[in-house]
Each structure stands twice: as structure tokens, then as C-alpha cells.
Design an enzyme around this catalytic site. Sequence first.
Site, PDB file in Angstrom:
ATOM      1  N   GLU A 242       2.498   5.044  -4.103  1.00  0.00           N
ATOM      2  CA  GLU A 242       2.475   5.994  -5.248  1.00  0.00           C
ATOM      3  C   GLU A 242       3.827   6.658  -5.427  1.00  0.00           C
ATOM      4  O   GLU A 242       4.150   6.986  -6.565  1.00  0.00           O
ATOM      5  CB  GLU A 242       1.371   7.032  -5.035  1.00  0.00           C
ATOM      6  CG  GLU A 242      -0.026   6.440  -5.098  1.00  0.00           C
ATOM      7  CD  GLU A 242      -0.370   5.542  -3.907  1.00  0.00           C
ATOM      8  OE1 GLU A 242       0.129   5.821  -2.812  1.00  0.00           O
ATOM      9  OE2 GLU A 242      -1.098   4.562  -4.077  1.00  0.00           O
TER      10      GLU A 242
ATOM     11  N   ASP B  60      -9.286   3.556  -2.574  1.00  0.00           N
ATOM     12  CA  ASP B  60     -10.277   3.963  -1.577  1.00  0.00           C
ATOM     13  C   ASP B  60     -11.553   4.514  -2.209  1.00  0.00           C
ATOM     14  O   ASP B  60     -11.721   5.719  -2.371  1.00  0.00           O
ATOM     15  CB  ASP B  60      -9.656   5.007  -0.643  1.00  0.00           C
ATOM     16  CG  ASP B  60      -8.475   4.429   0.121  1.00  0.00           C
ATOM     17  OD1 ASP B  60      -8.293   3.197   0.099  1.00  0.00           O
ATOM     18  OD2 ASP B  60      -7.735   5.214   0.743  1.00  0.00           O
TER      19      ASP B  60
ATOM     20  N   ASP C 120       0.846  -1.198   0.000  1.00  0.00           N
ATOM     21  CA  ASP C 120       0.000   0.000   0.000  1.00  0.00           C
ATOM     22  C   ASP C 120       0.886   1.256   0.000  1.00  0.00           C
ATOM     23  O   ASP C 120       2.098   1.181   0.223  1.00  0.00           O
ATOM     24  CB  ASP C 120      -0.872  -0.040   1.266  1.00  0.00           C
ATOM     25  CG  ASP C 120      -1.965   1.029   1.272  1.00  0.00           C
ATOM     26  OD1 ASP C 120      -2.244   1.617   0.208  1.00  0.00           O
ATOM     27  OD2 ASP C 120      -2.539   1.259   2.355  1.00  0.00           O
TER      28      ASP C 120
HETATM   29  O1  MIG Z   1      -4.012   6.076   4.176  1.00  0.00           O
HETATM   30  O2  MIG Z   1      -3.777   0.782   5.633  1.00  0.00           O
HETATM   31  O3  MIG Z   1      -6.056   2.175   0.312  1.00  0.00           O
HETATM   32  O4  MIG Z   1      -7.078  -0.024   1.699  1.00  0.00           O
HETATM   33  O5  MIG Z   1      -7.086   0.140   4.485  1.00  0.00           O
HETATM   34  C1  MIG Z   1      -4.749   4.918   4.337  1.00  0.00           C
HETATM   35  C2  MIG Z   1      -4.914   1.569   5.783  1.00  0.00           C
HETATM   36  C3  MIG Z   1      -3.856   3.713   4.224  1.00  0.00           C
HETATM   37  C4  MIG Z   1      -5.044   2.974   2.292  1.00  0.00           C
HETATM   38  C5  MIG Z   1      -5.549   1.786   1.567  1.00  0.00           C
HETATM   39  C6  MIG Z   1      -6.612   1.113   2.369  1.00  0.00           C
HETATM   40  C7  MIG Z   1      -6.061   0.708   3.714  1.00  0.00           C
HETATM   41  C8  MIG Z   1      -5.506   1.947   4.437  1.00  0.00           C
HETATM   42  N1  MIG Z   1      -4.508   2.595   3.594  1.00  0.00           N
END
Ligand code: MIG
Length: 851
Positions: A458, A533, A455
Site C-alpha cells: 500500500e 484479508d 504483499d
Molecule cells: O500483515 O504474509 O494479505 O494474505 O497471508 C499480514 C502474511 C501480511 C497479509 C496478506 C495475507 C498474508 C499475510 N500478509
Amino acid sequence: MNNMRRLFSSLRMFGLATTLQMAVSPLRKAYHSARFGNPVVHGPTLWLATWRALRARNGWSPLPTDAVQPGAVRSHEVHGQTVIVTCEHATIHITILAEDLLRVQLQRPGEALDHFSYAIARTDEQWPPVAFSIRRGEEGIDIATARLVCRVATTPCLLSFHDPHDHRLITGERKATAWHGAAIACSLQLADDEHVYGLGEKAFGLDRRGRAYTMWNSDPNGAYAPGTDPLYLNIPFYIGLNNRRAYGLFFDNTYRSRIDVGAQAADTLTFQAEGGPLRYYLLYGPRLATVLERWSELTGHMRLPPLWALGYHQSRWSYTPDHRVRELAAQFRQQRIPCDTIHLDIHYMDGYRCFTWHPRRFPDPAGLISQLHGWGFKVVPLIDCGIKNDCSYAVCNDGIAHKVFCTYPDGTLFHGPVWPGDCYFPDFTNPATRDWWGRQYRSLLNMGADGIWNDMNEPTVFGWGADTLPDCVRHDWEGNGSNHAQAHNVYGLQMARATADGLAALRPGRRTFVITRSAWAGLQRYAMNWMGDNVSTWEHLRLSIPMMANLGLCGLAFTGPDCGGFAGDCQPELLTRWIQLGVFTPFFRNHSALGTADQEPWVHGEPYQSINRRYIELRYHLLPYFYTTFWQCAQSGMPMLRPLFVHWQEDERTHSLDDEFMFGDALLIAPIGRPGDNQRPVYLPAGVWYDWWTGQRYTGAHTVEVQAPLDHLPIFARAGSVVPAWPVMQYTGERPIDRLTLHVFPGEGQSVLYEDDGETLAYQDGAFRITHFNLNIDQGLLTIERQEEGSFVPMWADVELIVHGVDGVETASADGQALTAWQYEEAMHSLHCRAPWAQKYTFLFTPSVLQ
Ligand code: MIG
């Protein structure tokens, strides 16, 4: 006002330390900006915000009128597969990689010619040379293969592409290829009725025409809305459907860029980038399937995932502490709702430090995972890319010692706040860093983790507004050196690669499962993605269909939205409709944000719970069919979920249709996407169709109105297909699977079933079985002939045939032996019988039945 709200919610969500980090981050940025220049990108936050707002409002301005162009053609020469066209101000290299695949690259004076690209899976030498000819005609120089002509007009130089019958596919715009400083632009003409698809993850409808899009991987900072652009994953590849002929065009440039698809001028598509090469690949169909196949050869075939990844996944931010995870798992089994995988979001970590476990919340992770394994679950923990800047944290120290983190030009480490507070960012464009990163997974894998979820890659750095590394930050770029302006868009791709390769090295012989939020072209050869999201609204349910469809056309077929929606509370009817759609999305994961209402399939009680169960069971029933569609995609780039025009390219009514889709070759799915709806129109393309539930026959090429009460998802099967299925199980490892069911839809056609062990790489050495079914119908006599290849022996022994849409049978046989023990299901208009695994089945129907 907004900032206050954001401050409050961030205080609540990330805790005080992180929020303070965010608050000091603008100061740090201002300091770095003064020290390293480049104020536009990492300047003071206000500056940055203003600049963003202006840019968002005005769009990009075109290159100035004094931008340079190639000018007139002076000469051309051939070097192997490349035609080098020398113009007044630059050289153009046109490389023939295949009869229907060309690369065009501009070389400016003093510029080195470099084909390197993280997207491309195949080097020039790996394409077998193809014949081409060069003719000088009245209109310019024609470079022609058997399937494609590139015409170079000479004064000034201007490229256009034609099929062998001289139908024009695309033409460069006059004054089209230009550069100014580092910026480059390239414009092409769009035909009046041309449709444009692709471009990666874009929160818009199917057809991209009429808008401009930004290519810069970004976290929209909380949930996105329909129309938010850009998002986490961008791919500057589009497919044009021009007069029913399909072609693909890939602008192979990773810089911050923009693709204007007829927004400024309706008939012009412009690609403009802030830097990097002007290089594109042209892929010609005319069949869409051909474009998709070439694209998957060029950027790599999808890795076949483990079978369990096709099951149902349950997630939330976050299931914590450990007993809550156990309770969740127990609920699934008690409720008898099938589920394969539980995802562990960031709270399992110790202070959001990657590769650690929280000592109180998860004191015995290995014990927990082994218990979950015992119940048949797989476990997928989340790993972010930011490594906490903390001198008591081993991963941080080791990373510093191995010099894996990104630095400023003067060699000081870049750092910025994410969940754990201040973080360093591994440079995944460095092969040594990728190896180092891959090795970090050892402990997670030793504890039993089955896959990994990446995650924030980017990469996202917290600030006031979604933010990332400054452009000046250095990257290794495979030893060649580059900066973040060039590396940004491939950061997530290279992180996913490092993760997948790490997993493969740690568990040789096993397939990997890696899910990532950010990526770029070519991800499919390492990992898959989910669409970030979203929100628990009907609008988002509907939006997910064109989003998945376009990702699939870009090669990223294994994808899906958070089922039920991430932000906000999901209402019962919405969850049920979303689960129905989820059955037919490649990645089927229910996930929800911190602080939202529970969203597991049982939370709304009856009647929702039973309907949800029934549909998740349908996913498991159809696993052999789904698995076959994944294999087809891995073979030929044909996505599992397809917009209708992939099969009915000639039918204009399919060209913008994005509320129904094909899943695989046989099934057409028409989800319900509005509250209270209990019927909907469904467009059935040419051919004969069967209602999956009732066996009712329809003749296609028109729209039918279908009843769809809450427990009904409209599904249609194409006449002439065989849809393989299994008995419903609670999880994919539940054994034994004793029976294969063949859903037969009378008509003429071919179908295929692919089988292997679903887990290892033995299939690469021939341990698979492909079964071809050939269906024929002649005056009420239906014949199903079967042929197989491969040595894999599946575990089922028993076969069940279900022939849909019939009202009775006179005789039935398997390899000449009469089948007698058949039953007739009135409500489904279907015939059910057990049979041996025969080479040939025949059914003779009462003549009136199949007309
Ligand atoms: O800024 O890890 O898209 O699926 O639950 C949020 C917490 C960080 C973004 C992800 C989301 C995840 C969340 N993450």
C-alpha cells in the site's frame, strides 16, 4: 483495551523484535515530524489517531466558500484535438481523443499542463485524430463529435455532456469546479435513477450510490469488515448508468481523495482531492460494453495469464517447513483433488528478508520446487516491498549502493517497521529502481519459482493502526520528482509493474504471473490482484461478489477473494459453498491466516470432501471456456465475471442485483450465500435458459425458485450457446488432453472458443486458434456451424457433443454424415455423442421437444 489486545496478538505473531520496533516507531515519527514538518500526516501517533478518527467521523469538509472557480468564459481556441477555453481565473483544456472519449483538464494560473499518468496506457498521439465541430449556440459552446457533445456554458463556465440526440448524460454542478490552496474539487449532477458502479476495491454492495468513499490505499490492519473503507486498492473510475445509458468517468488524480456519490446531497457526485491536477476522462457508451472497451484501450489491455493460473491455487500463512509443503502436495494427488499452484507465504524467508530462504525450514528450495514441478505443481512465493535494514543483508546493501530506497527531503533514508523489523522502501516510481527490483528475482526464478505474490505494498508500515510513508517522503516520479502524497496510491501498481517486467526480462517468451494486494487503475496490463484479508463468514462470501464485479468494471477482472476466508476458522458448509462460488471466480485460491484451522478441501471429511472435489473438477472441466473468457477480456475489456446489467442494461431488475452474476457469455451463476439454505430465488433475465444440471428450460425475465442442496450450485446456460470443456485433469499440464467436449444449449446465438499453448507469447505471433460457433434452430432442426481462424493446432483429436435439454433425437449429422453412436442421459435430459471436428452439425429433434 484494543491496543493491549493488539500488542498481545502482535507479540504472538511477529515476535518480540518487530513488536519493539512498532513500539519505538511513534517516537521516531515524532522526531521526523519535528524535523520535517507536515505534522498532520506523520505527526505523533496520538495526533494522527485523533485526526483520523475526526476525519472518519466528520467526513471531509467541502472546500471553503472562498474557493476559486474558473469564472466566465472569455474565449476559446482550437489546438489540434484540444479546445482551450480561457476563463476569468483558469483555462480548461478539452481534448477529443475519440468520438466517445474526452479529457478535461483544468489549468490554474502558473500551473504547468501535465498529462502524465501511471494509469494511462496510450498517449494522445496514439489516438487517431477524429473530426469534431464547434458551434456557438444559445446555451454555450458545443464541442461535438459524431457520438458525444460537450457543452460549455459561458457565464460562468460550466460543462455538461450530451449524446447526439441531446439527451443529457451529466452536468457539472454550479459552483462545481473549484480549488483552494492545493485542494481541488469537482461536482457533477446525478440523475434521480442513476446507478454508480466501480471505484475499485470497496467492501460494499454493487451500487455505490449514497455513500462517500476514500481513495487512499490502506491495509485495514488485520481483516476488514463489510463497510471498511478504504482498502488496499482504489480506482477513482466510475461507471454511471443514467436512464439506461452508460458512461464512465475517471478522475485521474492519485492524491488522497474522496468521492462522494450522493451522500451529502442525493443528486451530486463530488470528487475532492488534497492536491494534484483536476483532470478527468469521460467515456461514453451508451452500451456498457463500449465503455469497458474504451477503458481498456485507455488504461491497457489485460495480459493473458498462463493457463495454469486459471487452475485451483492452495495457500496458507504459511506452509512451513518444506516437508509440510511436500505433504500438502502429496495430499492433493492422493485425494485426486485437482490443484495447480501452491503459494509460499512469508515464513519461507530468512527472518522475512525478501529474496532469501530460511536455512532450516527450507534448506533446499531448488530441490523442493523441482520435486513439486515433477508432481505438476507451480510455486508462487511471496515478496513484500519492505527491505530489512540490516548491514549483513546483501539486498539491503545493494539497494543502498544503487540509491533505490525512498528518502526524506534532506536525503536521509526513510525507514519503518514491517515484518522483518526496520525496513527501507524501494521507490518504484524510479525506472532504475524498477529495473533493479526486477533483477532481484533472478535467484527465485533460477530455483524454479513460477510466479510472484507481492504483499504489503500500500505500502504498509506498522504503527498503531495501519500506516504508511509520510507525505513528505520523496519519489522520483519518472525523473520529475514528487512526494508520497502523490505517489502513495500508485506505489503498489509500480511495484507490480517492476515485478512483472522483471519476470518477463528474466524469462523471455514466457507469460508472467504476478499477484499484488495494492494497485491503482491500469494494473491489468502488468498483473492481477486478490482482495486482501477477508473473514471466514457468510457475509464475506456474499460481499465478494459485488467486490469482484466492481473491480472487473474498473479493468481488474482477474481477481478473487481468499476462498474460504482468511481470518477465522472456516466451517464445513461455508467452505463447500465458497468452493462452489470459487469455481466461478476469476482467481480461485484458498488462503487462510496464521493460527486459523486448516482449510484445505478435504479437512472436513465427507460429504464435504467429495463435493469440494467435484466442484474443483468442474473448474478444470470448464477450463477451455474460462480461458476463452480471459482472452475475451484481454481483447475487449469485458470482464470474465459480470454483473447481469452488463448484458441486460435495459432491464432495471438487474441494476442492483449482486447475488448472482454471469461468468462469460453463457453461464449465469447463483451461489448459495447463507447457512442452511437449500434453495434460493434466481432472477433469469430475458431469453431462454437451461438448468446446467437437469436441462430444464426456463423462459427468462422472471424469478424462479431453485432447489440447491449442499451438493448443488445453481448454474444456468443461455440458449444458443456452446460451452467448451475438457476431460478433468489433476493439473493443467497433465497431458494429453485427448478430447474437446462441446456443451450445446439449443437456441440461436454465437459462441467462441479461443485456444493457444497456454504458456508462451507465441500467440502474439499468430499461434492461436479462434473457433466461432453459430447456432440456429428452425422447427426442431438445430444447426451448429463452425468457422475458425489462426494456425494453432490443439492436442485433442476427438470431439464430444452434449446437447442439453432435449428428450430424444430423430437424426444427427456431422458434415452430412449421419451420427449414430449417441446416448441419452435421462437425468440431465441430454444427448451425448462422439463426432469428428466438423464444419456443420445438425440435430433434428422430435418436434414437440423444443418448443
Ligand atoms: O500483515 O504474509 O494479505 O494474505 O497471508 C499480514 C502474511 C501480511 C497479509 C496478506 C495475507 C498474508 C499475510 N500478509
